[in-house]
Motif scaffolding. Structure first.
Motif, PDB file in Angstrom:
ATOM      1  N   GLU A 208     -58.606  -3.993 -78.394  1.00  0.00           N
ATOM      2  CA  GLU A 208     -58.457  -3.148 -77.213  1.00  0.00           C
ATOM      3  C   GLU A 208     -57.101  -3.367 -76.542  1.00  0.00           C
ATOM      4  O   GLU A 208     -56.446  -2.413 -76.113  1.00  0.00           O
ATOM      5  N   ALA A 209     -56.686  -4.629 -76.446  1.00  0.00           N
ATOM      6  CA  ALA A 209     -55.388  -4.923 -75.831  1.00  0.00           C
ATOM      7  C   ALA A 209     -54.260  -4.277 -76.612  1.00  0.00           C
ATOM      8  O   ALA A 209     -53.304  -3.732 -76.035  1.00  0.00           O
ATOM      9  N   ALA A 210     -54.356  -4.328 -77.938  1.00  0.00           N
ATOM     10  CA  ALA A 210     -53.317  -3.719 -78.770  1.00  0.00           C
ATOM     11  C   ALA A 210     -53.346  -2.195 -78.686  1.00  0.00           C
ATOM     12  O   ALA A 210     -52.296  -1.536 -78.732  1.00  0.00           O
ATOM     13  N   ARG A 211     -54.542  -1.633 -78.531  1.00  0.00           N
ATOM     14  CA  ARG A 211     -54.685  -0.173 -78.551  1.00  0.00           C
ATOM     15  C   ARG A 211     -54.236   0.472 -77.245  1.00  0.00           C
ATOM     16  O   ARG A 211     -53.534   1.493 -77.263  1.00  0.00           O
ATOM     17  N   VAL A 212     -54.621  -0.115 -76.118  1.00  0.00           N
ATOM     18  CA  VAL A 212     -54.346   0.547 -74.834  1.00  0.00           C
ATOM     19  C   VAL A 212     -53.640  -0.334 -73.819  1.00  0.00           C
ATOM     20  O   VAL A 212     -53.269   0.136 -72.748  1.00  0.00           O
ATOM     21  N   GLY A 213     -53.464  -1.624 -74.131  1.00  0.00           N
ATOM     22  CA  GLY A 213     -52.915  -2.547 -73.141  1.00  0.00           C
ATOM     23  C   GLY A 213     -51.510  -2.220 -72.693  1.00  0.00           C
ATOM     24  O   GLY A 213     -51.182  -2.351 -71.507  1.00  0.00           O
ATOM     25  N   VAL A 214     -50.661  -1.813 -73.616  1.00  0.00           N
ATOM     26  CA  VAL A 214     -49.268  -1.488 -73.243  1.00  0.00           C
ATOM     27  C   VAL A 214     -49.244  -0.327 -72.260  1.00  0.00           C
ATOM     28  O   VAL A 214     -48.527  -0.354 -71.254  1.00  0.00           O
ATOM     29  N   GLU A 215     -50.030   0.699 -72.558  1.00  0.00           N
ATOM     30  CA  GLU A 215     -50.091   1.859 -71.654  1.00  0.00           C
ATOM     31  C   GLU A 215     -50.628   1.461 -70.285  1.00  0.00           C
ATOM     32  O   GLU A 215     -50.078   1.870 -69.247  1.00  0.00           O
ATOM     33  N   ALA A 216     -51.691   0.649 -70.257  1.00  0.00           N
ATOM     34  CA  ALA A 216     -52.256   0.213 -68.981  1.00  0.00           C
ATOM     35  C   ALA A 216     -51.256  -0.617 -68.188  1.00  0.00           C
ATOM     36  O   ALA A 216     -51.137  -0.460 -66.966  1.00  0.00           O
ATOM     37  N   ASP A 217     -50.528  -1.496 -68.863  1.00  0.00           N
ATOM     38  CA  ASP A 217     -49.511  -2.299 -68.178  1.00  0.00           C
ATOM     39  C   ASP A 217     -48.446  -1.406 -67.559  1.00  0.00           C
ATOM     40  O   ASP A 217     -47.997  -1.631 -66.426  1.00  0.00           O
ATOM     41  N   ARG A 218     -48.012  -0.413 -68.302  1.00  0.00           N
ATOM     42  CA  ARG A 218     -46.985   0.498 -67.801  1.00  0.00           C
ATOM     43  C   ARG A 218     -47.495   1.266 -66.584  1.00  0.00           C
ATOM     44  O   ARG A 218     -46.787   1.388 -65.569  1.00  0.00           O
ATOM     45  N   ASN A 219     -48.713   1.762 -66.671  1.00  0.00           N
ATOM     46  CA  ASN A 219     -49.294   2.486 -65.536  1.00  0.00           C
ATOM     47  C   ASN A 219     -49.390   1.589 -64.298  1.00  0.00           C
ATOM     48  O   ASN A 219     -49.074   2.007 -63.183  1.00  0.00           O
ATOM     49  N   GLY A 220     -49.839   0.361 -64.513  1.00  0.00           N
ATOM     50  CA  GLY A 220     -50.013  -0.550 -63.388  1.00  0.00           C
ATOM     51  C   GLY A 220     -48.708  -0.877 -62.689  1.00  0.00           C
ATOM     52  O   GLY A 220     -48.650  -0.923 -61.448  1.00  0.00           O
ATOM     53  N   LEU A 221     -47.644  -1.103 -63.454  1.00  0.00           N
ATOM     54  CA  LEU A 221     -46.372  -1.435 -62.824  1.00  0.00           C
ATOM     55  C   LEU A 221     -45.782  -0.228 -62.107  1.00  0.00           C
ATOM     56  O   LEU A 221     -45.210  -0.378 -61.020  1.00  0.00           O
ATOM     57  N   MET A 222     -45.928   0.952 -62.684  1.00  0.00           N
ATOM     58  CA  MET A 222     -45.459   2.151 -61.982  1.00  0.00           C
ATOM     59  C   MET A 222     -46.166   2.313 -60.644  1.00  0.00           C
ATOM     60  O   MET A 222     -45.541   2.606 -59.624  1.00  0.00           O
ATOM     61  N   LEU A 223     -47.478   2.122 -60.641  1.00  0.00           N
ATOM     62  CA  LEU A 223     -48.249   2.281 -59.416  1.00  0.00           C
ATOM     63  C   LEU A 223     -47.883   1.208 -58.396  1.00  0.00           C
ATOM     64  O   LEU A 223     -47.737   1.493 -57.191  1.00  0.00           O
ATOM     65  N   ALA A 224     -47.721  -0.032 -58.842  1.00  0.00           N
ATOM     66  CA  ALA A 224     -47.336  -1.105 -57.940  1.00  0.00           C
ATOM     67  C   ALA A 224     -45.980  -0.833 -57.303  1.00  0.00           C
ATOM     68  O   ALA A 224     -45.802  -1.012 -56.088  1.00  0.00           O
TER      69      ALA A 224
END
Length: 231
Positions: A208-224
Motif C-alpha cells: 500500500e505504501a508503494a502504491r499510494v504513499g508517494v501521492e498521499a505524501d505529496r497531497n499532505g505537504l501541499m495542504l500543510a
C-alpha cells in the motif's frame, strides 16, 4: 509567526504540518494537556494546531481538559487566529462550535480516497488538492457539521471529512500530516490496534505504501503549506 501546537497523546507526529511550519520558520509553543492540563492563550499566538489522539471528543472523564480545549479552539477562531484540527482535533473543533459528536459510528483506516465538495474545490487551502485525493485515515468517530461551516470534503466512510469556519479555521478528519514515515512508525508502535482496525493491514502495508504513499505524501505537504500560508 507564533504557532501553538496541542498534542493529545504520548506519541504525536507533526509530520507534513511540521515540515511546512519549519519551512516558514514558525516559532512553536508545544502543549501536552493530557499531562498537565495547560492550554494556549489566543493572545500569545498567530495560530493553533490540534492533533489527534486515541480518546474520543467527549471523553471528559478520562481527559478533563477536553471541554476547555474545544472552547479554546473556538476562542482562537473568534480572535481571527488560524486554527487547524486534525482527526480528534477536528472532532473537538466541531464540539466547540456546537456540533454533535457521533462516537464509534464511522470507522475508517488506511490510505483512503477523499473527495472535495464544490466548496472544497474553491477553498483557498483545500483547493490546492485534486478533486479526488488519497490520505491516511485512522478513526472510529465522526460529527455533524457546525452551523455556518462550509463542508469541504467527504469520503465513502465519513461524510464529514473537512470543513472551514470563517477565514482560516479548518478541520480535517483525515490525517494529511501522516507521511509514509509516520505511518511506518505507527505500524511499529501500535500493530495490534492497527490489525484490530483492519485485519491483515500490516501484511499489506508495504504494498500500500508503494502504491499510494508517494501521492498521499505529496497531497499532505501541499495542504500543510497551503494552511501555513493562511496564517
Amino acid at each position: 509567526m507564533r504557532v501553538a501546537i496541542v498534542e493529545n497523546t504520548k506519541v504525536t507526529h507533526h509530520g507534513q504540518v511540521g515540515v511546512a511550519l519549519h519551512e516558514a520558520a514558525a516559532r512553536i509553543g508545544l502543549y501536552k494537556p493530557w499531562v498537565d492540563g495547560q492550554l494556549p492563550d489566543p493572545a500569545d499566538y498567530d495560530a493553533l494546531v490540534v492533533f489527534g489522539g486515541e480518546q474520543h471528543a467527549r471523553a471528559d472523564d478520562s481527559h478533563p481538559y477536553l471541554p476547555e480545549l474545544a472552547r479554546r479552539m473556538r476562542a482562537f477562531s473568534g480572535a481571527d487566529r488560524a486554527v487547524l484540527g486534525i482527526c480528534l482535533g477536528s472532532q473537538l473543533l466541531a464540539r466547540g462550535f456546537g456540533a454533535e459528536n457521533r462516537i464509534g459510528t464511522a470507522p475508517e483506516f488506511g490510505w483512503c480516497s477523499v473527495e472535495l465538495t464544490p466548496e472544497g474545490t474553491a477553498d483557498p487551502v483545500l483547493g490546492c488538492l485534486p478533486e479526488r485525493f488519497i490520505s491516511f485515515q485512522w478513526h472510529s468517530d465522526t460529527f455533524t457539521l457546525p452551523e455556518g461551516a462550509l463542508h469541504l470534503a467527504r469520503s465513502a466512510g465519513a461524510t464529514q471529512q473537512a470543513f472551514r469556519l470563517g477565514r482560516a479555521t479548518y478541520a480535517t478528519q483525515f490525517h494529511f500530516e501522516a507521511h509514509r514515515g509516520v505511518v511506518a512508525d505507527w505500524a511499529r508502535g501500535f500493530p495490534a490496534v492497527m490489525e484490530g482496525m483492519s485485519p491483515g493491514w500490516l501484511d499489506r502495508h508495504p504494498q500500500e505504501a508503494a502504491r499510494v504513499g508517494v501521492e498521499a505524501d505529496r497531497n499532505g505537504l501541499m495542504l500543510a503549506r497551503a494552511f501555513v500560508a493562511r496564517i
